[in-house]
Write an enzyme that holds these catalytic residues in place. Structure first.
Site, PDB file in Angstrom:
ATOM      1  N   HIS C  87     -33.597  65.569  81.982  1.00 22.58           N
ATOM      2  CA  HIS C  87     -34.384  65.092  83.119  1.00 22.58           C
ATOM      3  C   HIS C  87     -33.849  63.749  83.595  1.00 22.58           C
ATOM      4  N   ASP C 116     -14.970  56.552 110.901  1.00 21.11           N
ATOM      5  CA  ASP C 116     -15.247  57.368 109.717  1.00 21.11           C
ATOM      6  C   ASP C 116     -15.161  56.436 108.510  1.00 21.11           C
ATOM      7  N   TRP C 152     -31.374  59.789  77.304  1.00 21.88           N
ATOM      8  CA  TRP C 152     -30.278  59.537  78.249  1.00 21.88           C
ATOM      9  C   TRP C 152     -29.428  58.359  77.797  1.00 21.88           C
ATOM     10  N   SER C 179     -16.340  60.160  89.983  1.00 18.64           N
ATOM     11  CA  SER C 179     -16.877  60.367  91.321  1.00 18.64           C
ATOM     12  C   SER C 179     -17.492  59.087  91.881  1.00 18.64           C
ATOM     13  N   SER C 180     -18.313  58.425  91.057  1.00 20.20           N
ATOM     14  CA  SER C 180     -18.969  57.200  91.543  1.00 20.20           C
ATOM     15  C   SER C 180     -17.965  56.126  91.879  1.00 20.20           C
ATOM     16  N   HIS C 263     -28.133  48.256  82.510  1.00 19.02           N
ATOM     17  CA  HIS C 263     -28.980  47.414  83.325  1.00 19.02           C
ATOM     18  C   HIS C 263     -28.496  47.304  84.761  1.00 19.02           C
ATOM     19  N   GLU C 265     -26.947  49.429  86.247  1.00 16.37           N
ATOM     20  CA  GLU C 265     -27.223  50.767  86.778  1.00 16.37           C
ATOM     21  C   GLU C 265     -28.606  50.839  87.440  1.00 16.37           C
ATOM     22  N   TYR C 267     -30.148  48.540  88.946  1.00 19.43           N
ATOM     23  CA  TYR C 267     -30.083  47.877  90.247  1.00 19.43           C
ATOM     24  C   TYR C 267     -29.236  48.672  91.215  1.00 19.43           C
ATOM     25  N   SER C 278     -35.404  47.183 104.272  1.00 15.42           N
ATOM     26  CA  SER C 278     -35.163  46.054 105.168  1.00 15.42           C
ATOM     27  C   SER C 278     -34.740  46.509 106.558  1.00 15.42           C
ATOM     28  N   HIS C 312     -32.225  42.840  77.049  1.00 14.35           N
ATOM     29  CA  HIS C 312     -33.695  42.928  77.070  1.00 14.35           C
ATOM     30  C   HIS C 312     -34.164  44.345  76.741  1.00 14.35           C
ATOM     31  N   HIS C 313     -33.221  45.287  76.675  1.00  9.65           N
ATOM     32  CA  HIS C 313     -33.588  46.633  76.218  1.00  9.65           C
ATOM     33  C   HIS C 313     -33.548  46.742  74.702  1.00  9.65           C
ATOM     34  N   THR C 338     -35.906  38.608  93.504  1.00 11.75           N
ATOM     35  CA  THR C 338     -36.640  39.810  93.922  1.00 11.75           C
ATOM     36  C   THR C 338     -37.904  39.402  94.662  1.00 11.75           C
ATOM     37  N   LYS C 341     -37.282  38.696  98.193  1.00 12.77           N
ATOM     38  CA  LYS C 341     -37.232  39.911  99.015  1.00 12.77           C
ATOM     39  C   LYS C 341     -38.636  40.370  99.388  1.00 12.77           C
ATOM     40  N   ARG C 460     -42.871  56.676  73.348  1.00 17.78           N
ATOM     41  CA  ARG C 460     -42.239  57.600  74.283  1.00 17.78           C
ATOM     42  C   ARG C 460     -41.411  58.621  73.514  1.00 17.78           C
TER      43      ARG C 460
HETATM   44  C1  HEA Z   1     -34.593  58.322  89.104  1.00 15.06           C
HETATM   45  C2  HEA Z   1     -35.021  58.660  88.002  1.00 15.06           C
HETATM   46  C3  HEA Z   1     -36.269  59.420  87.649  1.00 15.06           C
HETATM   47  C4  HEA Z   1     -37.163  60.150  88.428  1.00 15.06           C
HETATM   48  C5  HEA Z   1     -37.122  60.382  89.914  1.00 15.06           C
HETATM   49  C6  HEA Z   1     -38.166  60.647  87.529  1.00 15.06           C
HETATM   50  C7  HEA Z   1     -39.249  61.443  87.940  1.00 15.06           C
HETATM   51  C8  HEA Z   1     -40.242  61.897  87.085  1.00 15.06           C
HETATM   52  N1  HEA Z   1     -40.335  61.673  85.727  1.00 15.06           N
HETATM   53 FE1  HEA Z   1     -38.944  60.711  84.588  1.00 15.06          FE
HETATM   54  N2  HEA Z   1     -37.574  59.706  83.462  1.00 15.06           N
HETATM   55  C9  HEA Z   1     -36.490  59.017  83.905  1.00 15.06           C
HETATM   56  C10 HEA Z   1     -36.090  58.898  85.230  1.00 15.06           C
HETATM   57  C11 HEA Z   1     -36.734  59.497  86.296  1.00 15.06           C
HETATM   58  N3  HEA Z   1     -37.880  60.231  86.248  1.00 15.06           N
HETATM   59  C12 HEA Z   1     -35.785  58.394  82.816  1.00 15.06           C
HETATM   60  C13 HEA Z   1     -34.537  57.528  82.918  1.00 15.06           C
HETATM   61  C14 HEA Z   1     -36.498  58.738  81.660  1.00 15.06           C
HETATM   62  C15 HEA Z   1     -36.188  58.324  80.222  1.00 15.06           C
HETATM   63  C16 HEA Z   1     -35.542  59.444  79.491  1.00 15.06           C
HETATM   64  C17 HEA Z   1     -35.313  59.131  78.059  1.00 15.06           C
HETATM   65  O1  HEA Z   1     -36.268  58.751  77.369  1.00 15.06           O
HETATM   66  O2  HEA Z   1     -34.163  59.260  77.618  1.00 15.06           O
HETATM   67  C18 HEA Z   1     -37.619  59.551  82.096  1.00 15.06           C
HETATM   68  C19 HEA Z   1     -38.581  60.070  81.239  1.00 15.06           C
HETATM   69  C20 HEA Z   1     -39.758  60.685  81.666  1.00 15.06           C
HETATM   70  C21 HEA Z   1     -40.884  60.939  80.822  1.00 15.06           C
HETATM   71  C22 HEA Z   1     -41.001  60.540  79.365  1.00 15.06           C
HETATM   72  C23 HEA Z   1     -40.479  61.597  78.496  1.00 15.06           C
HETATM   73  C24 HEA Z   1     -40.515  61.200  77.079  1.00 15.06           C
HETATM   74  O3  HEA Z   1     -40.498  60.019  76.763  1.00 15.06           O
HETATM   75  O4  HEA Z   1     -40.533  62.124  76.257  1.00 15.06           O
HETATM   76  C25 HEA Z   1     -41.831  61.571  81.585  1.00 15.06           C
HETATM   77  C26 HEA Z   1     -43.157  61.996  81.111  1.00 15.06           C
HETATM   78  O5  HEA Z   1     -44.066  62.078  81.798  1.00 15.06           O
HETATM   79  C27 HEA Z   1     -41.291  61.685  82.911  1.00 15.06           C
HETATM   80  C28 HEA Z   1     -41.949  62.255  83.996  1.00 15.06           C
HETATM   81  C29 HEA Z   1     -41.467  62.265  85.290  1.00 15.06           C
HETATM   82  C30 HEA Z   1     -42.147  62.923  86.397  1.00 15.06           C
HETATM   83  C31 HEA Z   1     -43.411  63.705  86.304  1.00 15.06           C
HETATM   84  C32 HEA Z   1     -41.369  62.683  87.494  1.00 15.06           C
HETATM   85  C33 HEA Z   1     -41.683  63.162  88.908  1.00 15.06           C
HETATM   86  O6  HEA Z   1     -41.580  62.104  89.807  1.00 15.06           O
HETATM   87  C34 HEA Z   1     -40.784  64.286  89.297  1.00 15.06           C
HETATM   88  C35 HEA Z   1     -41.250  64.897  90.585  1.00 15.06           C
HETATM   89  C36 HEA Z   1     -40.363  65.930  91.122  1.00 15.06           C
HETATM   90  C37 HEA Z   1     -40.566  67.249  91.005  1.00 15.06           C
HETATM   91  C38 HEA Z   1     -41.682  67.799  90.232  1.00 15.06           C
HETATM   92  C39 HEA Z   1     -39.610  68.217  91.571  1.00 15.06           C
HETATM   93  C40 HEA Z   1     -40.067  68.838  92.802  1.00 15.06           C
HETATM   94  C41 HEA Z   1     -40.919  70.042  92.725  1.00 15.06           C
HETATM   95  C42 HEA Z   1     -40.712  71.254  92.184  1.00 15.06           C
HETATM   96  C43 HEA Z   1     -39.664  71.550  91.164  1.00 15.06           C
HETATM   97  C44 HEA Z   1     -41.580  72.349  92.583  1.00 15.06           C
HETATM   98  C45 HEA Z   1     -42.297  72.990  91.502  1.00 15.06           C
HETATM   99  C46 HEA Z   1     -43.354  72.143  90.906  1.00 15.06           C
HETATM  100  C47 HEA Z   1     -44.653  72.408  90.888  1.00 15.06           C
HETATM  101  C48 HEA Z   1     -45.239  73.541  91.653  1.00 15.06           C
HETATM  102  C49 HEA Z   1     -45.628  71.542  90.126  1.00 15.06           C
HETATM  103  N4  HEA Z   1     -40.023  61.140  82.935  1.00 15.06           N
HETATM  104  C1  HEA Z   2     -34.776  50.829  89.703  1.00 11.70           C
HETATM  105  C2  HEA Z   2     -34.818  50.601  88.484  1.00 11.70           C
HETATM  106  C3  HEA Z   2     -35.338  49.368  87.798  1.00 11.70           C
HETATM  107  C4  HEA Z   2     -35.636  48.120  88.305  1.00 11.70           C
HETATM  108  C5  HEA Z   2     -35.505  47.601  89.711  1.00 11.70           C
HETATM  109  C6  HEA Z   2     -36.087  47.345  87.175  1.00 11.70           C
HETATM  110  C7  HEA Z   2     -36.481  46.017  87.286  1.00 11.70           C
HETATM  111  C8  HEA Z   2     -36.794  45.201  86.209  1.00 11.70           C
HETATM  112  N1  HEA Z   2     -36.898  45.603  84.898  1.00 11.70           N
HETATM  113 FE1  HEA Z   2     -36.666  47.517  84.194  1.00 11.70          FE
HETATM  114  N2  HEA Z   2     -36.134  49.313  83.472  1.00 11.70           N
HETATM  115  C9  HEA Z   2     -35.673  50.383  84.176  1.00 11.70           C
HETATM  116  C10 HEA Z   2     -35.450  50.421  85.545  1.00 11.70           C
HETATM  117  C11 HEA Z   2     -35.623  49.328  86.387  1.00 11.70           C
HETATM  118  N3  HEA Z   2     -36.084  48.096  86.032  1.00 11.70           N
HETATM  119  C12 HEA Z   2     -35.456  51.516  83.323  1.00 11.70           C
HETATM  120  C13 HEA Z   2     -34.932  52.888  83.759  1.00 11.70           C
HETATM  121  C14 HEA Z   2     -35.800  51.106  82.039  1.00 11.70           C
HETATM  122  C15 HEA Z   2     -35.846  51.923  80.750  1.00 11.70           C
HETATM  123  C16 HEA Z   2     -34.568  52.423  80.271  1.00 11.70           C
HETATM  124  C17 HEA Z   2     -34.784  53.236  79.017  1.00 11.70           C
HETATM  125  O1  HEA Z   2     -35.049  52.633  77.976  1.00 11.70           O
HETATM  126  O2  HEA Z   2     -34.706  54.488  79.100  1.00 11.70           O
HETATM  127  C18 HEA Z   2     -36.213  49.709  82.169  1.00 11.70           C
HETATM  128  C19 HEA Z   2     -36.609  48.930  81.094  1.00 11.70           C
HETATM  129  C20 HEA Z   2     -36.829  47.574  81.169  1.00 11.70           C
HETATM  130  C21 HEA Z   2     -36.957  46.731  80.019  1.00 11.70           C
HETATM  131  C22 HEA Z   2     -36.836  47.166  78.555  1.00 11.70           C
HETATM  132  C23 HEA Z   2     -38.148  47.542  78.024  1.00 11.70           C
HETATM  133  C24 HEA Z   2     -38.064  48.091  76.668  1.00 11.70           C
HETATM  134  O3  HEA Z   2     -37.394  49.119  76.472  1.00 11.70           O
HETATM  135  O4  HEA Z   2     -38.685  47.508  75.776  1.00 11.70           O
HETATM  136  C25 HEA Z   2     -37.161  45.453  80.492  1.00 11.70           C
HETATM  137  C26 HEA Z   2     -37.340  44.255  79.637  1.00 11.70           C
HETATM  138  O5  HEA Z   2     -37.120  43.179  80.026  1.00 11.70           O
HETATM  139  C27 HEA Z   2     -37.152  45.527  81.939  1.00 11.70           C
HETATM  140  C28 HEA Z   2     -37.323  44.443  82.791  1.00 11.70           C
HETATM  141  C29 HEA Z   2     -37.178  44.505  84.173  1.00 11.70           C
HETATM  142  C30 HEA Z   2     -37.319  43.340  85.042  1.00 11.70           C
HETATM  143  C31 HEA Z   2     -37.664  41.941  84.632  1.00 11.70           C
HETATM  144  C32 HEA Z   2     -37.061  43.792  86.310  1.00 11.70           C
HETATM  145  C33 HEA Z   2     -37.030  42.936  87.549  1.00 11.70           C
HETATM  146  O6  HEA Z   2     -35.918  43.237  88.340  1.00 11.70           O
HETATM  147  C34 HEA Z   2     -38.272  43.094  88.360  1.00 11.70           C
HETATM  148  C35 HEA Z   2     -38.377  42.009  89.414  1.00 11.70           C
HETATM  149  C36 HEA Z   2     -39.519  42.196  90.372  1.00 11.70           C
HETATM  150  C37 HEA Z   2     -40.707  41.546  90.366  1.00 11.70           C
HETATM  151  C38 HEA Z   2     -41.013  40.527  89.313  1.00 11.70           C
HETATM  152  C39 HEA Z   2     -41.778  41.850  91.359  1.00 11.70           C
HETATM  153  C40 HEA Z   2     -41.662  41.150  92.671  1.00 11.70           C
HETATM  154  C41 HEA Z   2     -41.631  39.690  92.597  1.00 11.70           C
HETATM  155  C42 HEA Z   2     -42.584  38.874  93.107  1.00 11.70           C
HETATM  156  C43 HEA Z   2     -43.775  39.379  93.842  1.00 11.70           C
HETATM  157  C44 HEA Z   2     -42.349  37.424  92.995  1.00 11.70           C
HETATM  158  C45 HEA Z   2     -43.313  36.656  92.154  1.00 11.70           C
HETATM  159  C46 HEA Z   2     -43.217  37.039  90.752  1.00 11.70           C
HETATM  160  C47 HEA Z   2     -43.238  36.184  89.723  1.00 11.70           C
HETATM  161  C48 HEA Z   2     -43.080  34.714  89.823  1.00 11.70           C
HETATM  162  C49 HEA Z   2     -43.455  36.727  88.381  1.00 11.70           C
HETATM  163  N4  HEA Z   2     -36.945  46.830  82.328  1.00 11.70           N
HETATM  164 CU   LIG Z   3     -32.725  46.389  82.191  1.00 12.12          CU
END
Ligand code: HEA
Ligand code: HEA
Ligand SMILES: [Cu+2]
Ligand code: CUA
Lengths: 386, 289, 547
Positions: C87, C116, C152, C179-180, C263, C265, C267, C278, C312-313, C338, C341, C460
């Site tokens: 997933h 292009d 993942w 590809s990327s 990380h 990634e 962003y 924007s 931080h992860h 952030t 923004k 999780r």
């Molecule tokens: C861009 C990234 C992205 C997106 C879009 C999503 C979207 C969703 N994610 Fe996911 N997710 C991750 C990135 C993302 N996730 C990552 C990185 C992890 C961590 C994995 C790991 O632990 O290694 C994770 C893990 C994760 C977990 C935790 C699993 C675990 O720890 O065991 C769960 C559980 O609820 C979850 C749920 C969902 C759901 C419900 C959506 C929904 O938003 C999805 C909605 C979309 C659809 C449902 C598809 C469209 C519809 C159909 C197919 C039609 C048929 C459906 C019906 C009729 C119901 N995700």
């Molecule tokens: C689009 C993807 C995305 C983005 C944008 C972010 C944004 C941020 N993430 Fe997140 N993060 C993930 C995707 C993302 N993360 C994913 C996928 C994981 C789990 C991976 C895995 O384990 O599978 C993860 C996990 C993750 C962890 C690890 C948690 C753990 O495993 O224990 C941490 C810890 O520091 C973290 C921190 C942050 C912070 C500080 C930001 C900051 O960039 C957020 C900044 C934004 C704001 C703060 C809000 C707006 C700001 C204001 C309104 C200004 C005023 C605010 C203050 C003065 C406080 N993220």
């Molecule tokens: Cu991070």
């Protein structure tokens, strides 16, 4: 309903849904599932709880301010009200302000955060040491000073109920998935050092009531410490994905008053002495089979299944297996030392000689295997000690 | 396409090469994946995939070369190619950075920790008692058995000199090209190619010695791992670079490239310098220190 | 329900003289397999991404269905782990990233006045690697050993226990990386080299800026991921010991390398979203973007910071205290740019003359819900508290808030915003709004309760849980099913717009829209700008701020 107002109605519905959740958090009478971090029973867990609440409320306030500004704008500055757009594009003053103010807020958050971390990481003099070793999928505890050690696995009742479509209602099992056969017993009001490692993959030892989790990494040792203030039973789980049964390696902590703990330890030492005697005496086949059956059920059945048929393709069947029906020496060898790079671990490090001998006897004479062999604990001890 | 005058950016028509390349790639990598799982036919799939990729490169680059020689590319197209090559090399730099990172991490953190330094006191005491963490090491379990290392100031040093001088020769070839000195161009290029292949040859000899005499293999713990992965990927890049140089040399003999317009040449030269610089890093951190 | 946009003034004349080269290739293969056209390739990317979104979403539905109540009802634990892993891999590498590349392909040449992309042949290849890569990845589910099941993040030693499928996963990741990287090289070369005369860097639309920086991040970190999985491969099959303590390596080393990629990634997935939002907010606020220059600098700062916060992860792996403190402070700093923004978006709306067509609704939803996700990110950054949060559903809630109502909402906002431009037809505003409201409400039902689950102690990546977590899991699953089903509306709206809609879109499409793409006809000519457009205050959105 005027169309222009769809936004307000929609936003209100969303907000109402969110608010309903928030109310749950606030309502004192709520008795359902827990929804907030535990305060725990150690100084650390309390610190972490307060830290969590502080940053949570700061974030809530920031959110409320930002979202209010947005929604005021959405309500007032809309074309349907005939509002004319202003033309301003920037304001250095405002931009400086909303750079500086967040920095200040962050500093305010960083101060208690730093203090909490230092308190946690700088360990005081400790009074006892427990070594924790993660295995797929059980924990082994080693009281270093008292030389007591044992393995703690998922409670058999939960283990049976958690099978796919087991037919058992989880609600009918006490502490479903959060119970073990033999809990880790610790004294209250004692500074305890944990040394944490793993035998196979990375696990993470987590009891929320202690306020932290620490990864168990194979080949390395992590240290942590605690001082539990209140006797009681506290439950936790492995918190790092460690394979198929990651969800099924709970931790149960039984904290006793100091004096009770001392007598518990004495009892354990006596039991271990009995075990020593057990290794030396000769066992009957029946004794071995019945002990073997229970060892098999608690230790081996997770992978090789209760009926000995294994789980294809990863986990071989023991029923009719070449090893379990072949030369005894090879069989002992694999059970004692495991097989590198597979989930089959070195049981010699985990189980007593009697347990291993019993498991061997059992698997060589159950599920249709009929070697008739009886393996004595003595024999295992001899091989183990070279 | 109707318009490719000098002021118009050249946008090619459809092309089949990418899809051929993808087929080659999936065949080759799929083959490799089956291969490591010990399927007997897999090496053939791998080879077929590689051949398809080579075919693709000949076709694709051949077309680009023809278009370039036909004057279809204006200066802006040239700039696109340059940027493409520069950023590609940057991605390669990051790839090597990853393995250098592993080397530094092992030497600065994991090995000392296993030896009891810093936070590793109980790690050493309880798990790896008696392990003395000195680099080079095959780790506390001495994986792969005892080994000796290749001294820096033998073949590696000679190889350093070879690569450095090949950097000079390719620059001389460039100067010759800019002065439209065709003979010098070809000669210096051939010299560069020769130096490149000598380097590869010596590297292979060195590997043989490591495996046969020194007991140093890919399985020699973290030292063997970092040593062979870094020098191995570098060696692959040198080989690739030398092949590219060969192509350039042949094209030069056929009269390709103009003093003011020779992106193909420059791309290869940059690549060669990149390979050169990586080697300097290797020589310093893998062999000397 | 009436359509609230007004057809603006057109500049068809600019586009007109491009039209005489407007001959599309004929035949299906020529058009789609061999194409070098940025629009066709963009379409390919977008369609592929949508397919992958549904594939990954279907897996999420399996996850949510199994977690609907305690006890194992549907799948074995190992298959559950495969679903979690696949997933995430599919959503991240197959849905969100390719979707953004699709937008880049379609929009960047039009936004900077180019004919292009800079390297059209390579552009084709960077797309056509992807279907093969994902075919390879998905095929592992059919193998005896099953697909990858170590999450993942592929942490060793667990990932090394993967059976025969392991090598296929590694090579699939390599292909995605290639590809990327090629896609990003193309984006950078296009932006730096193909701008129309007069389109200086600080006049570029913000979407172009954010993609420029995203492309840089991609080129910097995809090779690192490639290196990391290569080391896994050699550790598994060739006896190296990078991640094996017995040989002097360290399993935690993999985590450092992975997150050095991982990380940035995250962003990579959010910066283009910032860009799209924007573009959209000023259009529907009928007011120029507030603080354009600050937005550019904030984007750059976020990108810079993203390289130095990875650990931080890993707060629970047992780093030295100084390391933990450093990574905590550095991570907290990201809140500042952030925040800039977020505040700038709000200020853009402030005293605007707003209308709320579907793109605007999704953009507003993005700002609110992304901010919630960002704030929980900030909480995770606090090391001592993260010792409790880590690896619980609190983290799952955090990253789904930034990814689903973050990146995915922004993708949808962008799709609605530019669909009329791409197809020449208006989509159904009514169904767009219905899609938005169901999505926005259900996504909160889906992910908000997960905060509580995490805080209450649910780890999780578990297929089954104790009964104390039952209520919120059920609520979350119900939200998930509604959210999933409501995405079918999205597909319906798109299909209707492409094939059925009769309402022609004007070139400008939205009254408040500014920027070069809007001076082209809708749909635009096959080759965007063969003759560079004239850049002046009327054609670009940010003709320099009034100082
Ligand atoms: C861009 C990234 C992205 C997106 C879009 C999503 C979207 C969703 N994610 Fe996911 N997710 C991750 C990135 C993302 N996730 C990552 C990185 C992890 C961590 C994995 C790991 O632990 O290694 C994770 C893990 C994760 C977990 C935790 C699993 C675990 O720890 O065991 C769960 C559980 O609820 C979850 C749920 C969902 C759901 C419900 C959506 C929904 O938003 C999805 C909605 C979309 C659809 C449902 C598809 C469209 C519809 C159909 C197919 C039609 C048929 C459906 C019906 C009729 C119901 N995700
Ligand atoms: C689009 C993807 C995305 C983005 C944008 C972010 C944004 C941020 N993430 Fe997140 N993060 C993930 C995707 C993302 N993360 C994913 C996928 C994981 C789990 C991976 C895995 O384990 O599978 C993860 C996990 C993750 C962890 C690890 C948690 C753990 O495993 O224990 C941490 C810890 O520091 C973290 C921190 C942050 C912070 C500080 C930001 C900051 O960039 C957020 C900044 C934004 C704001 C703060 C809000 C707006 C700001 C204001 C309104 C200004 C005023 C605010 C203050 C003065 C406080 N993220
Ligand atoms: Cu991070
Ligand atoms: Cu042990 Cu998870």
């Amino acid at each position: 309903m005027k169309k222009q107002n769809t936004f307000i109605v929609g936003a209100a519905v969303t907000a109402a849904v969110m608010a309903a959740f928030w109310l749950l958090l606030a309502a004192p009478g709520y008795t359902g599932n827990a929804i907030n971090m535990t305060r725990g029973v150690t100084p650390q867990s309390l610190t972490h709880y307060h830290l969590h609440m502080t940053i949570l409320w700061i974030c809530v306030v920031i959110g409320v301010i930002v979202f209010s500004a947005m929604f005021i704008s959405i309500v007032l500055h809309r074309k349907s009200r005939g509002y004319e757009a202003a033309r301003f594009t920037h304001s250095t003053k405002a931009e400086i302000a909303w750079t500086i103010i967040p920095v200040v807020i962050l500093v305010v958050m960083a101060v208690p955060a730093t203090r909490a971390l230092i308190d946690m990481e700088v360990a005081p003099e400790t009074e006892m040491t427990v070594k924790i070793t993660g295995f797929q999928w059980r924990w082994k505890y080693d009281y270093i000073e008292d030389e007591v050690r044992f393995i703690s696995s998922l409670h058999p009742e939960s283990n049976a109920a958690r099978r796919l479509q087991s037919g058992t209602d989880p609600a009918s099992v006490e502490n479903y998935l959060l119970d073990v056969d033999k809990p880790l017993v610790l004294p209250a009001e004692t500074k305890i050092k944990f040394i944490i490692t793993s035998d196979d993959v990375i696990h993470s030892w987590w009891v929320p009531a202690l306020g932290w989790k620490r990864d168990a990494i194979p080949g390395f040792i992590n240290e942590a410490w605690t001082e539990i203030l209140e006797p009681g039973v506290y439950r936790g789980q492995c918190a790092e994905l460690c394979g198929k049964d990651h969800g099924f390696m709970p931790i149960v902590l039984k904290v006793l008053p100091k004096a009770e703990f001392a007598s518990w330890i004495q009892e354990q030492r006596r039991d271990m002495a009995h075990e020593q005697a057990d290794v030396e005496r000769l066992w009957s086949r029946e004794e071995l089979m019945s002990l073997g059956e229970s060892v098999y059920a608690t230790q081996c059945a997770t992978c090789h299944q209760a009926d000995g048929q294994g789980l294809a393709p990863g986990f071989p069947a023991l029923a009719g297996s070449k090893v379990a029906t072949g030369p005894l020496q090879d069989h002992i060898e694999i059970v004692l030392n495991g097989r590198d790079g597979t989930a089959m671990q070195a049981w010699g490090k985990m189980l007593s000689e009697a347990d291993i001998a019993a498991a061997l006897t059992y698997t060589r004479n159950a599920f249709g295997n009929d070697t008739g062999d009886v393996v004595q604990p003595q024999a295992i001890a001899r091989i183990k000690n070279g | 396409m109707a318009q490719h005058t000098a002021d118009q950016y050249y946008v090619p028509h459809g092309t089949k090469w990418p899809i051929v390349g993808s087929l080659g790639m999936i065949t080759m990598l799929g083959g490799a994946a089956f291969w490591v799982n010990d399927y007997s036919l897999a090496p053939w799939a791998f080879a077929v995939g590689a051949l398809i990729l080579i075919y693709m490169m000949f076709g694709w680059f051949g077309q680009v070369i023809r278009e370039s020689e036909a004057g279809l590319y204006n200066a802006q197209v040239d700039t696109s190619f340059r940027m493409g090559m520069m950023w590609f090399i940057f991605s390669e730099v990051m790839f090597f950075a990853c393995f250098f990172g592993a080397l530094f991490y092992a030497r600065m953190f994991s090995v000392p920790w296993l030896g009891g330094e810093g936070t590793g006191a109980s790690t050493n005491e309880l798990l790896w008692q008696g392990y003395d963490a000195v680099w080079p090491t095959a780790g506390p379990a001495q994986l792969g058995g005892p080994f000796r290392t290749i001294p820096a100031f033998g073949v590696p040093f000679i190889n350093t000199l070879i690569l450095l001088s090949s950097g000079v020769t390719v620059t001389l070839a460039h100067h010759a090209l800019k002065k439209d000195h065709r003979k010098g161009l070809v000669l210096w290029l051939l010299a560069t190619v020769a130096l490149g292949f000598v380097f590869v040859f010596l590297q292979v000899e060195e590997y043989k010695e490591a495996y046969q005499q020194l007991g140093l293999t890919l399985g020699s713990g973290i030292y063997g791992s970092t040593f062979f992965m870094l020098t191995g990927f570098h060696g692959m890049h040198v080989t690739l670079g030398a092949i590219m140089l060969t192509v350039i040399a042949i094209r030069s003999m056929r009269g390709h490239f103009k003093p003011e317009h020779h992106f193909g040449f420059e791309a290869v030269a940059w690549y060669w310098h990149f390979v050169d610089v990586v080697w300097l890093g290797l020589f310093l951190f893998v062999y000397v220190y | 329900m009436s359509i609230e946009h007004t057809h603006g003034h057109d500049h068809e004349s600019h586009a007109a003289h491009d039209d005489h080269h407007d001959h599309k290739p004929t035949g299906f293969l020529n058009r789609w397999l061999f194409t070098t056209n940025h629009k066709d390739i963009g379409t390919l990317y977008l369609v592929f991404a949508l397919l992958m979104f549904f594939t990954g979403g279907a897996m999420a539905m399996v996850i949510r269905a199994e977690l609907f109540m305690p006890g194992l009802q549907l799948v074995e634990p190992d298959f559950f782990n495969q679903m979690t892993t696949m997933h995430a891999l599919i959503m991240v590498f197959g849905a969100v990233m390719p979707a953004w590349v699709g937008f880049a392909n379609w929009m960047i040449p039009m936004m900077i006045g180019a004919p292009d992309m800079a390297l059209p042949r390579m552009n084709n290849w960077s797309f056509w690697i992807l279907p093969f890569a994902f075919a390879m990845l998905l095929s592992t589910l059919l193998m005896d050993s099953g697909g990858p099941a170590a999450g993942w993040t592929l942490y060793p030693p667990l990932s090394l226990q993967g059976g025969q499928s392991f090598a296929f996963v590694v090579f699939a990741v390599h292909m995605m990386g290639i590809s990327s990287i090629m896609g990003s090289i193309n984006v950078i070369a296009t932006i730096l080299n193909m701008r129309a005369p007069g389109m200086s860097l600080l006049k570029m639309p913000l979407f172009v800026w954010t993609w420029l920086i995203t492309a840089f991040l991609l080129i910097a970190v995809m090779p690192v991921l490639a290196g990391a999985v290569t080391m896994l491969l050699t550790d598994h099959f060739f006896g190296t010991s990078f991640f094996n303590a017995a040989g002097g390596g360290d399993p935690v080393m993999f985590q450092h390398i992975f997150w050095f990629f991982g990380h940035p990634e995250v962003y990579i997935m959010i910066l283009p979203a910032f860009g799209v939002v924007s573009e959209i907010i000023p259009t529907f606020a009928r007011k120029p973007l507030f603080g354009y220059t600050a937005m550019v600098y904030a984007t750059a700062s976020i990108a810079f910071l993203s390289f130095i916060v990875w650990a931080h992860h890993m707060f629970t792996v047992g780093m030295p205290l100084t390391g933990e403190l450093y990574f905590m402070y550095a991570t907290m700093l990201i809140a500042v740019p952030t925040g800039v923004k977020v505040f700038n978006w709000v200020s853009t709306m402030w005293q605007g003359s707003m209308t709320f067509e579907t793109p605007m609704l999704f953009a507003i939803g993005f700002v609110v819900l992304f901010t919630i996700g960002g704030l929980s990110g900030l909480m995770l950054a606090i090391t001592a508290a993260d010792l409790q949060y880590h690896d619980t559903y609190f983290v799952v809630a955090h990253f789904h808030y930034v990814l689903v109502p973050g990146s995915v909402f922004a993708l949808m906002a962008g799709a609605y915003y530019w669909l009329p431009k791409w197809t020449g037809h208006m989509y159904s505003e009514k169904w767009g709004k219905i899609h938005f409201w169901i999505s926005a409400i259900s996504v909160n039902i889906l992910f908000f309760p997960q905060h509580y689950l995490g805080l209450a102690g649910m780890p999780r990546r578990i297929p089954d849980y104790s009964t104390q977590f039952a209520d919120f899991n059920m609520i979350s699953s119900i939200g998930g099913f509604i959210f999933g089903a409501s995405q079918l509306i999205f597909v319906g709206v798109i299909l209707h717009c492409v094939y059925k809609s009769r309402e022609a879109a004007s070139g400008r499409v939205w009254e408040g829209a500014r920027g070069l793409e809007w001076i082209l006809s809708s749909p635009p000519p096959y080759h965007s700008f063969n003759t560079p457009p004239v850049i002046d205050a009327t054609t670009v959105a940010h003709a320099g701020e009034a100082h």
